[in-house]
Design an enzyme around this catalytic site. Sequence first.
Site, PDB file in Angstrom:
ATOM      1  N   ASP A 118     100.590  74.922 -89.610  1.00 40.94           N
ATOM      2  CA  ASP A 118     100.137  74.205 -90.790  1.00 40.94           C
ATOM      3  C   ASP A 118      99.310  73.024 -90.307  1.00 40.94           C
ATOM      4  OD1 ASP A 118     100.403  74.650 -93.697  1.00 40.94           O
ATOM      5  OD2 ASP A 118     100.895  72.520 -93.718  1.00 40.94           O
TER       6      ASP A 118
ATOM      7  N   GLY B 239      86.706  75.505 -92.989  1.00 43.58           N
ATOM      8  CA  GLY B 239      87.232  74.286 -93.604  1.00 43.58           C
ATOM      9  C   GLY B 239      86.293  73.099 -93.430  1.00 43.58           C
ATOM     10  N   TYR B 240      86.843  72.010 -92.916  1.00 37.68           N
ATOM     11  CA  TYR B 240      86.096  70.753 -92.799  1.00 37.68           C
ATOM     12  C   TYR B 240      85.274  70.660 -91.517  1.00 37.68           C
ATOM     13  CZ  TYR B 240      89.225  69.462 -96.600  1.00 37.68           C
ATOM     14  OH  TYR B 240      89.893  69.440 -97.803  1.00 37.68           O
TER      15      TYR B 240
ATOM     16  N   ALA C 262      92.194  84.077 -90.973  1.00 34.20           N
ATOM     17  CA  ALA C 262      91.595  84.811 -89.846  1.00 34.20           C
ATOM     18  C   ALA C 262      90.940  83.870 -88.829  1.00 34.20           C
ATOM     19  CB  ALA C 262      90.567  85.809 -90.372  1.00 34.20           C
ATOM     20  N   HIS C 263      90.476  82.703 -89.287  1.00 33.93           N
ATOM     21  CA  HIS C 263      89.870  81.742 -88.346  1.00 33.93           C
ATOM     22  C   HIS C 263      90.918  81.211 -87.372  1.00 33.93           C
ATOM     23  CE1 HIS C 263      86.097  81.581 -90.597  1.00 33.93           C
ATOM     24  NE2 HIS C 263      86.839  81.561 -91.694  1.00 33.93           N
TER      25      HIS C 263
ATOM     26  N   ASN D 187      97.684  83.817 -92.878  1.00 27.67           N
ATOM     27  CA  ASN D 187      96.710  84.684 -93.527  1.00 27.67           C
ATOM     28  C   ASN D 187      95.288  84.197 -93.272  1.00 27.67           C
ATOM     29  OD1 ASN D 187      98.379  86.689 -94.870  1.00 27.67           O
ATOM     30  ND2 ASN D 187      99.151  84.990 -96.101  1.00 27.67           N
TER      31      ASN D 187
END
Length: 193
Positions: free
Chosen positions: A68, A149-150, A10-11, A8
């Site tokens: 993941d 994210g990071y 999109a990046h 889910n």
Amino acid sequence: VTLIFATNNAHKVAEIKAVVGDKLELLTLEEAGITTDIPEPHDTLEANAREKSAVIHQMTGKNCFSDDSGLEVTALNGEPGVKSARYAGDGRNFQQNIAKLLYKLEGSSDRSAQFRTVISLIWNDHEYLFEGICKGQIITTQRGTEGFGYDPVFIPEGSDRTFAEMTTEEKNSFSHRRKAMDKLEAFLRGIDG
Ligand code: ITT
């Protein structure tokens, strides 16, 4: 070859579409007409990747894969790792996650870290795992606005810029996700003969 990408995020879709080009036909969950919240209940990237692909395979019966990923910081014994998305709480707030990471690393001389991606592919009812690792350093202040994210605090080995200061193509020339995806593509090429 058509594969459903069980994510889910999109990046991730944008990054992986830039890697595979038109060599593979990727269907996002939306394009496959699937709306589901994919669970990530486990304590390893491997187990969560397997869960995500299994759920989508059960729903569709089709070939699919999941990703993941997590940031593993040496001085924090591998944290946030599998908890990367929810490091500062269930809200999945990236600013809070980054703030917590920088706070925990304050004063630490070892700022080494790695991003790790585990891809679980279900191909003709068999499951295959592929791993990609990108080593680098966590800097002390955020730089750049690209990515997610990071990315604003991570500089990969071989660069002096953060992932958030790079285009998708530049990030892909270093990234964990690209390396795992390369292995998946090589595997499918081997099957094709
Ligand atoms: P799906 O499970 O739907 O694929 P997600 O965002 O929940 O999407 P993960 O469980 O793999 O994905 O979460 C990993 C988190 O780790 C993600 O939300 C980011 O905070 C971080 N992360 C993963 N890959 C990253 C990358 O390439 N750059 C920066 N941060 C990343």
